[in-house]
Design an enzyme around this catalytic site. Structure first.
Site, PDB file in Angstrom:
ATOM      1  N   LYS A  53       0.837  -1.212   0.000  1.00 23.81           N
ATOM      2  CA  LYS A  53       0.000   0.000   0.000  1.00 23.81           C
ATOM      3  C   LYS A  53       0.863   1.250   0.000  1.00 23.81           C
ATOM      4  O   LYS A  53       0.557   2.233  -0.690  1.00 23.81           O
ATOM      5  CB  LYS A  53      -0.935  -0.008   1.221  1.00 23.81           C
ATOM      6  N   GLN A  97      -4.946  -1.813   9.467  1.00 20.17           N
ATOM      7  CA  GLN A  97      -4.802  -3.138   8.862  1.00 20.17           C
ATOM      8  C   GLN A  97      -5.400  -4.213   9.773  1.00 20.17           C
ATOM      9  O   GLN A  97      -5.120  -4.260  10.962  1.00 20.17           O
ATOM     10  CB  GLN A  97      -3.312  -3.414   8.593  1.00 20.17           C
ATOM     11  N   ASP A 120     -11.509   2.327   3.742  1.00 14.70           N
ATOM     12  CA  ASP A 120     -11.749   0.886   3.623  1.00 14.70           C
ATOM     13  C   ASP A 120     -13.242   0.599   3.374  1.00 14.70           C
ATOM     14  O   ASP A 120     -13.609  -0.491   2.955  1.00 14.70           O
ATOM     15  CB  ASP A 120     -11.357   0.183   4.929  1.00 14.70           C
TER      16      ASP A 120
END
Ligand code: GUN
Length: 295
Positions: A53, A97, A120
């Site tokens: 990322k 995460q 997200d």
């Protein structure tokens, strides 16, 4: 042999488009999209995702800030960090995460993220917006699958999409996205899972079959009709001593056999994975524009 739906190639094309857009935002609006990535612990898959990322952000010109902590980092400290990032004007996207260590309540953490920075698309506010079909952040994997289909010219409208897997990250949101009364959607959806009876009978009636069960060989050739479009979301690490890193990735689909029957199929690696990462960049740019009031 089926057409290969290369997420790797499409992701590259989309990243070039995003790079150009970010240059325009910098020049015209003095705006640099910013993403905060939070990683707790040292799970090898998570460490590798986070590295990817950060590399992606650097390539397209998004500012990325890393926050890495040991596995015993306290939930209270994490909630305080999220609260600070919610108010940080350089940061437009916050990504924590997953999975988190067991002592941290995942829901409490995800719900603490400002929905307007939830790139997200996991916050209940964005899940609700997705269901209703109003603007919000779409979760990256299902959104990436929709893009992979659309930009390869695969018709979705009126098609029977069968999804194997009902996770909150892939199966359920993909169904919600593809059932909307919108371009690139308007599909008829069936969600299958571990308690589904006659799974093969249902998958054989699919025009588009999505394997998102998290288990190798979930979809075998006998389950697929000739001419089906097959999307493989699986990311399974299989021991492989011939590789330097000791493993290789395989999907949920028996690619070798299914690719002989399918009309089109996405590979693993190089299929859905790069699309997921690309849609995170897309959401971060979108968020920066929203915060600056740019159309
Ligand atoms: N862990 C595995 N996939 C994801 C993802 O898409 N987002 C986050 N935050 N964590 C993950």
């Amino acid at each position: 042999m089926a057409i290969i739906l290369s997420g790797k190639e499409l992701a590259e094309t989309m990243r070039q488009e995003m790079k150009a857009e970010i240059e325009r935002l910098k020049e015209k609006h003095n705006l640099v999209p910013g993403l905060a990535v939070v990683l707790i612990g040292d799970d090898p898959a998570s460490v590798s995702y986070v590295k990817g990322k950060e590399r992606d952000c650097a390539k397209v010109g998004i500012l990325s800030r890393e926050y890495k902590f040991d596995a015993d980092y306290k939930e209270e400290a994490l909630l305080k960090l999220i609260n600070d990032l919610n108010r940080d004007i350089e940061i437009h996207g916050i990504l924590v995460q997953l999975p988190l260590p067991n002592h941290i309540n995942e829901d409490r953490v995800l719900y603490a993220i400002d929905p307007e920075k939830d790139v997200d698309g996991f916050h209940p506010v964005n899940v609700g917006r997705m269901m209703i079909g109003t603007p919000g952040f779409l979760p990256c994997t299902p959104h990436g699958i929709q893009q992979l289909l659309m930009r390869n010219g695969i018709e979705i409208e009126g098609k029977h999409v069968v999804i194997v897997g009902r996770s909150n990250i892939v199966g359920k949101p993909l169904a919600m996205i593809l059932v909307q009364k919108k371009p690139g959607a308007n599909a008829t959806i069936t969600i299958c899972h571990t308690r589904t009876k006659n799974l093969a009978e249902i998958t054989q009636s699919a025009d588009i079959l999505v394997a998102a069960a998290g288990r190798p060989h979930t979809v075998t050739a006998d389950m697929v009709r000739e001419g089906t479009v097959v999307i493989d979301v699986g990311v399974n690490r299989i021991e492989d001593k011939t590789r330097e890193r000791g493993y290789r990735l395989i999907g949920d689909v028996d690619f070798e056999a299914v690719s002989k029957k399918a009309y089109a199929i996405s590979p693993v690696p190089g299929g859905v994975g790069p699309m997921t990462r690309t849609m995170l960049l897309y959401n971060t740019i979108q968020s920066a524009k929203n915060h600056a009031g740019i159309e």
